[in-house]
Design a protein around this motif. Structure first.
Motif, mmCIF file in Angstrom:
data_model
loop_
_atom_site.group_PDB
_atom_site.id
_atom_site.type_symbol
_atom_site.label_atom_id
_atom_site.label_comp_id
_atom_site.label_asym_id
_atom_site.label_seq_id
_atom_site.Cartn_x
_atom_site.Cartn_y
_atom_site.Cartn_z
ATOM 1 N N LEU A 127 -10.048 23.223 53.552
ATOM 2 C CA LEU A 127 -9.739 24.262 52.619
ATOM 3 C C LEU A 127 -8.331 24.480 52.211
ATOM 4 C CD1 LEU A 127 -12.712 26.574 53.479
ATOM 5 C CD2 LEU A 127 -12.500 24.948 51.705
ATOM 6 N N ALA A 128 -7.633 24.402 53.229
ATOM 7 C CA ALA A 128 -6.097 24.808 52.845
ATOM 8 C C ALA A 128 -5.219 23.824 52.100
ATOM 9 C CB ALA A 128 -5.521 24.912 54.090
ATOM 10 N N PRO A 129 -5.649 22.398 52.083
ATOM 11 C CA PRO A 129 -5.183 21.507 51.131
ATOM 12 C C PRO A 129 -5.908 21.268 49.790
ATOM 13 C CG PRO A 129 -5.630 20.523 53.362
ATOM 14 C CD PRO A 129 -6.132 21.794 53.694
ATOM 15 N N MET A 130 -7.104 21.830 49.744
ATOM 16 C CA MET A 130 -7.837 22.072 48.688
ATOM 17 C C MET A 130 -7.340 23.115 47.651
ATOM 18 S SD MET A 130 -11.684 23.584 48.066
ATOM 19 C CE MET A 130 -11.046 25.158 48.101
ATOM 20 N N LEU A 131 -7.033 24.237 48.351
ATOM 21 C CA LEU A 131 -6.204 25.425 47.672
ATOM 22 C C LEU A 131 -4.855 25.042 47.281
ATOM 23 C CD1 LEU A 131 -6.631 28.203 46.514
ATOM 24 C CD2 LEU A 131 -6.329 29.224 48.903
ATOM 25 N N PHE A 132 -4.201 24.398 48.188
ATOM 26 C CA PHE A 132 -2.578 24.015 47.889
ATOM 27 C C PHE A 132 -2.764 23.113 46.772
ATOM 28 C CE2 PHE A 132 0.782 21.097 48.154
ATOM 29 C CZ PHE A 132 1.966 22.211 48.253
ATOM 30 N N GLU A 133 -3.917 22.320 46.447
ATOM 31 C CA GLU A 133 -3.926 21.269 45.619
ATOM 32 C C GLU A 133 -3.732 21.948 44.251
ATOM 33 O OE1 GLU A 133 -4.728 17.591 43.490
ATOM 34 O OE2 GLU A 133 -3.831 17.908 45.244
ATOM 35 N N LEU A 134 -4.625 23.090 44.140
ATOM 36 C CA LEU A 134 -4.813 23.964 42.867
ATOM 37 C C LEU A 134 -3.525 24.456 42.508
ATOM 38 C CD1 LEU A 134 -8.446 25.708 43.695
ATOM 39 C CD2 LEU A 134 -7.678 23.882 41.712
ATOM 40 N N LEU A 135 -2.771 25.343 43.347
ATOM 41 C CA LEU A 135 -1.679 25.834 43.273
ATOM 42 C C LEU A 135 -0.375 25.009 42.670
ATOM 43 C CD1 LEU A 135 -2.079 28.742 45.936
ATOM 44 C CD2 LEU A 135 -2.733 28.992 43.306
ATOM 45 N N HIS A 136 -0.595 23.903 43.505
ATOM 46 C CA HIS A 136 0.719 22.892 43.277
ATOM 47 C C HIS A 136 0.554 22.304 42.162
ATOM 48 C CE1 HIS A 136 4.078 20.622 44.831
ATOM 49 N NE2 HIS A 136 3.486 19.733 44.333
ATOM 50 N N HIS A 137 -0.537 21.515 41.690
ATOM 51 C CA HIS A 137 -0.545 20.854 40.468
ATOM 52 C C HIS A 137 -1.091 21.686 39.252
ATOM 53 C CE1 HIS A 137 -0.275 16.756 42.553
ATOM 54 N NE2 HIS A 137 -0.869 17.353 43.366
ATOM 55 N N ARG A 138 -1.574 22.616 39.464
ATOM 56 C CA ARG A 138 -1.589 23.645 38.263
ATOM 57 C C ARG A 138 -0.924 25.118 38.344
ATOM 58 N NH1 ARG A 138 -3.219 19.343 37.003
ATOM 59 N NH2 ARG A 138 -5.154 18.680 36.173
ATOM 60 N N PRO A 139 0.462 24.792 38.408
ATOM 61 C CA PRO A 139 1.318 26.122 38.553
ATOM 62 C C PRO A 139 0.978 27.580 37.792
ATOM 63 C CG PRO A 139 2.740 24.182 37.935
ATOM 64 C CD PRO A 139 1.275 23.870 37.657
ATOM 65 N N VAL A 140 0.170 27.316 36.567
ATOM 66 C CA VAL A 140 -0.209 28.499 36.072
ATOM 67 C C VAL A 140 -1.213 29.300 36.983
ATOM 68 C CG1 VAL A 140 -2.069 27.378 34.956
ATOM 69 C CG2 VAL A 140 -1.140 29.275 33.906
ATOM 70 N N LEU A 141 -1.792 28.520 37.982
ATOM 71 C CA LEU A 141 -2.922 29.187 38.857
ATOM 72 C C LEU A 141 -1.939 30.256 39.740
ATOM 73 C CD1 LEU A 141 -5.292 26.534 39.485
ATOM 74 C CD2 LEU A 141 -5.489 28.173 37.737
ATOM 75 N N ARG A 142 -0.621 29.947 39.803
ATOM 76 C CA ARG A 142 0.095 31.144 40.612
ATOM 77 C C ARG A 142 0.689 32.196 39.928
ATOM 78 N NH1 ARG A 142 4.709 27.102 42.591
ATOM 79 N NH2 ARG A 142 3.798 25.273 42.020
ATOM 80 N N THR A 143 0.088 32.412 38.673
ATOM 81 C CA THR A 143 0.584 33.622 37.932
ATOM 82 C C THR A 143 -0.375 34.721 37.738
ATOM 83 O OG1 THR A 143 -0.218 32.690 35.910
ATOM 84 C CG2 THR A 143 1.929 32.035 36.677
ATOM 85 N N GLY A 144 -1.434 34.532 38.168
ATOM 86 C CA GLY A 144 -2.382 35.640 38.041
ATOM 87 C C GLY A 144 -3.717 35.448 39.046
ATOM 88 N N PRO A 145 -4.666 36.453 38.962
ATOM 89 C CA PRO A 145 -5.611 36.492 39.986
ATOM 90 C C PRO A 145 -6.866 35.520 39.433
ATOM 91 C CG PRO A 145 -5.992 38.130 38.338
ATOM 92 C CD PRO A 145 -4.678 37.596 38.046
ATOM 93 N N SER A 146 -7.582 35.175 40.586
ATOM 94 C CA SER A 146 -8.622 34.245 40.439
ATOM 95 C C SER A 146 -10.196 34.987 40.895
ATOM 96 C CB SER A 146 -8.537 33.024 41.333
ATOM 97 O OG SER A 146 -7.165 32.438 41.255
ATOM 98 N N TYR A 147 -11.107 34.312 40.321
ATOM 99 C CA TYR A 147 -12.711 34.825 40.874
ATOM 100 C C TYR A 147 -13.200 33.710 41.580
ATOM 101 C CZ TYR A 147 -17.551 35.702 40.969
ATOM 102 O OH TYR A 147 -18.695 35.865 41.186
ATOM 103 N N TRP A 148 -13.330 34.046 42.702
ATOM 104 C CA TRP A 148 -14.197 32.923 43.673
ATOM 105 C C TRP A 148 -15.537 33.644 43.946
ATOM 106 C CZ3 TRP A 148 -11.739 28.481 45.650
ATOM 107 C CH2 TRP A 148 -10.520 28.301 45.361
ATOM 108 N N SER A 149 -16.560 33.148 43.499
ATOM 109 C CA SER A 149 -17.868 33.796 43.967
ATOM 110 C C SER A 149 -18.172 34.064 45.235
ATOM 111 C CB SER A 149 -19.064 32.757 43.171
ATOM 112 O OG SER A 149 -19.097 31.364 43.888
ATOM 113 N N ILE A 150 -18.681 35.135 45.306
ATOM 114 C CA ILE A 150 -19.166 35.515 46.667
ATOM 115 C C ILE A 150 -20.273 35.240 47.332
ATOM 116 C CG2 ILE A 150 -19.320 37.927 47.914
ATOM 117 C CD1 ILE A 150 -17.263 39.045 46.061
ATOM 118 N N SER A 151 -20.245 34.592 48.252
ATOM 119 C CA SER A 151 -21.570 33.968 48.954
ATOM 120 C C SER A 151 -22.582 34.708 49.034
ATOM 121 C CB SER A 151 -21.136 33.001 50.084
ATOM 122 O OG SER A 151 -20.479 31.937 49.671
#
Length: 550
Positions: A127-151
C-alpha cells in the motif's frame, strides 16, 4: 489548501523509502519472493499449524515448501479460525491476532480473516508504494484532500467469544501506525462516518463532507457501482444537503438515532458550498462543477466490474480513471502502476504461487516462472498464517514491469454454480451475457444484468435479472438466446435434457444496482466491497426483487 499541501508533501516523503525498495524488487522477483517465504516460515514456526506439518522446521526453499505444505481452502482453514476466535493462542502463527476482518463473502456469509501485525506489515509493503505512486506521478494529488471509501459502511463492529475485535474502524488501519494520524488529516471524510449503523445515513453524512470540500482532488472507491449509488444519493438528498450546508447542520434519515456519532464530527455553515450544490443540481449534477480540481477516480475496472464503470463515470466527464489492483481481505496480489500494462505483482508482500489454468495438476509456478499471455489461479502464503491458500482469483499475465509479472484480474476461478450437475461457471456466464445482451438493448448491456439460480416448484432453474425499460418481449427473447448459448455446454445441456433443470427465464427489476447492494449487505458483505456479478450462486433473488421475504 496550504495545510493539505504541506501534509501531503510530508506523506510523499515518508512513503518514498518503501516505494524505492518495491521498485528495486521488481528487477529480481525471485530474490524478493525468497525473502517473503522466509518471513512466512518464521511467523508460522512454533504454531499448532507448524506442528501438524511433518518436517516443517526443515523447510527452507520454495520447492521444499511446496512438497511439505498442502494447499488449503477457506473451508479447510475454518476450524483453526474458530479456535482463534474462541481465544486459543498460537494456532496459525506465533503472533497474537489483533483483530478479524470479514471477507467479501460474495456468495454467502462472510468469513473471518485473522489479522496479525506481520500481515499488516505485508499490506504496508504494497500500500505504501501504491500511495506513493499516486502522489509522485500525479502531483496535483498533493494539493488537496482525498476521499477513500470507508470499508465498514453499513456494518457493525463486534468481538468474538474470545474477545478479539471484528472489523477495523477505517481503511487507514491497514497503513503503518505512524502514518495514520497524517492520513486522517488529509482524508476528506472523517473515519467516524464508519460508525454509522446503515448505508443510507452513512452516505448522507459522507456526502455532506464531500460537498463541503471544493478542493477535493481524488475519489477512491472499490466497486464502481458504489460511486454510482453515492451520486444517486446526492441527487436524491441534494436540496436537504444544501440546507444543511447553509446552516451548518447535518440531518441524515432518522438523525436522532445517531446523534452520538454525529457529535464526533464538525458541521459548520458553508453557504458558498450550498450554492455550488444547488447550481450543480440544476445542471445535471456534473461533478466538475462541485469539485473543479478533482483529477482522479480510482476503482475496480477489470472483470465484471468493467460493466459498471461507464455508469459510475457518467457525472465525472474529463476525470482520469485508474483501475485498482487485486486486493483481497487475505492479502494484496497486485499494485496499480501508471506505466505498466496491468497491475504489478505485490512482490515484497506475500509468497505467491500460480496454478496454470490449463494444467492444474502440475506443480504451481513461482512468480519469476510465469509466462506472458497465460492464465493462472493464485495461491497465497502470508505472515498471518494462511499457507498455500487458494484465493480463488483468476489472473492473466499481460506483460512485465522489469522482471515482475503484471496481472489482469479475470474473475473468480471457483465461481461455479452446480445445482444438479450443470457446473455453470461465472466466466462462461460472463462471456454469454457480454456476447448476447447488447444486440437486444441498443448495443449495450443493461446497467444491471445477472443470472442466479432459483429453487422452485418443479425443477430448479436460472433467472436472468435485467434492469431495463425494454418491452417484455425483448426480455423473453434475450433469455431464450442466453439459454441456447448455455446449452452449448455439455453439463448444462445434459441437465436440461434429463429434466433436472428448467429453462432460463427473464425477470425485470427496477433499481437493480441499489437493491442488489441491499441484499448483499444482508448476506454479510461490506457495502464498499460489493462486486457486480454476472452469476450469483445464492438463490432467493426473485423474492428479494419482488419485495417478498426470501
Amino acid at each position: 489548501m496550504a495545510a493539505s499541501s504541506v501534509l501531503l508533501g510530508g506523506l510523499h516523503a515518508a512513503l518514498a523509502p518503501s516505494a524505492l525498495r518495491f521498485h528495486r524488487a521488481l528487477r529480481d522477483p525471485e530474490a524478493a519472493q525468497t525473502e517473503c517465504l522466509s518471513r512466512v516460515l518464521r511467523a508460522t514456526a512454533g504454531s499448532q499449524q507448524a506442528a501438524r506439518i511433518p518436517g516443517f522446521e526443515r523447510v527452507r526453499t520454495a520447492r521444499e515448501f511446496q512438497d511439505a505444505v498442502p494447499m488449503v481452502t477457506p473451508d479447510s482453514v475454518a476450524p483453526d479460525v474458530e479456535r482463534i476466535a474462541a481465544g486459543e493462542a498460537r494456532v496459525l502463527t506465533r503472533e497474537p491476532v489483533m483483530r478479524f476482518e470479514p471477507s467479501g463473502g460474495s456468495s454467502g456469509a462472510s468469513k473471518l480473516v485473522p489479522m496479525t501485525q506481520g500481515l499488516l506489515d505485508e499490506f504496508q509493503r504494497a500500500l505504501a508504494p501504491m500511495l506513493f505512486e499516486l502522489l509522485h506521478h500525479r502531483p496535483v494529488l498533493r494539493t488537496g484532500p482525498s476521499y477513500w471509501s470507508i470499508s465498514p459502511m453499513g456494518r457493525k463492529q463486534g468481538t468474538t467469544a474470545g474477545g478479539i475485535p471484528v472489523g477495523s474502524v477505517e481503511d487507514s488501519a491497514y497503513f503503518a501506525r505512524a502514518l495514520r494520524p497524517l492520513l486522517s488529516r488529509v482524508f476528506a471524510v472523517p473515519g467516524a462516518v464508519g460508525a454509522l449503523p446503515d448505508v443510507e445515513r452513512c452516505r448522507y453524512v459522507t456526502l455532506w463532507h464531500l460537498v463541503s470540500r471544493e478542493d477535493l482532488v481524488l475519489i477512491s472507491v472499490w466497486n464502481p457501482s458504489f460511486l454510482t449509488l453515492l451520486m444517486d444519493a446526492l441527487e436524491r438528498h441534494g436540496e436537504q444537503l444544501a440546507e444543511d450546508l447553509e446552516r451548518g447542520t447535518c440531518r441524515p434519515p432518522d438523525a436522532d438515532e445517531v446523534r452520538g456519532v454525529l457529535a464526533r464530527m464538525r458541521f459548520s455553515p458553508r453557504p458558498e458550498r450550498a450554492a455550488a450544490l444547488r447550481s450543480a443540481l440544476r445542471h445535471g449534477l456534473e461533478a466538475r462543477e462541485l469539485w473543479p480540481r478533482l483529477s482522479l477516480l480510482s476503482m475496480w475496472t477489470d472483470a465484471q466490474a468493467a460493466h459498471a464503470v461507464p455508469s459510475a463515470c457518467r457525472r465525472f466527464s474529463g476525470v482520469e480513471v485508474q483501475g485498482k489492483g487485486l486486493l483481497a481481505t487475505e492479502g494484496v496480489v497486485t499494485v496499480p502502476l501508471f506505466d505498466a500494462p496491468a497491475p504489478v505483482l505485490a512482490v515484497r508482500s506475500h509468497f505467491f504461487e500460480f496454478i496454470d489454468a490449463e494444467h492444474p495438476d502440475v506443480r504451481p509456478r513461482l512468480a519469476h516462472e510465469l509466462e506472458r499471455g497465460r492464465t493462472y489461479t493464485v495461491l497465497l502464503s502470508t505472515s498471518g498464517g494462511l499457507l498455500r491458500y487458494r484465493l480463488g482469483d483468476l489472473v492473466r499475465v499481460e506483460g512485465f514491469r522489469h522482471a515482475t509479472p503484471c496481472l489482469r484480474f479475470l474473475g473468480r476461478a471457483d465461481a461455479v454454480c452446480d445445482l444438479v450437475g450443470e457446473k455453470l461457471s461465472a466466466t462462461r456466464v460472463a462471456a454469454v451475457l457480454d456476447a448476447m445482451l447488447p444486440s437486444f438493448f441498443g448495443g449495450v448491456r443493461p446497467d444491471f444484468a445477472m443470472l442466479a439460480p432459483e429453487w422452485q416448484p418443479g425443477p430448479p432453474a436460472y433467472r436472468l435479472f435485467l434492469d431495463t425499460a425494454a418491452p417484455d418481449s425483448r426480455l423473453a427473447e434475450a433469455a431464450a438466446v442466453v439459454e441456447r448459448a448455455l446449452l452449448e455446454g455439455h453439463h448444462y445441456r445434459y441437465a436440461r435434457e434429463l429434466g433436472q433443470l428448467g429453462p432460463v427465464l427473464a425477470v425485470r427489476v427496477s433499481e437493480g444496482v441499489r437493491r442488489y447492494e441491499a441484499r448483499c449487505i444482508a448476506l454479510g458483505q461490506r457495502a464498499g466491497d460489493i462486486k457486480p456479478m454476472d452469476l450469483h450462486r445464492q438463490p432467493g433473488w426473485s423474492a428479494h426483487f419482488s419485495g417478498v421475504a426470501a
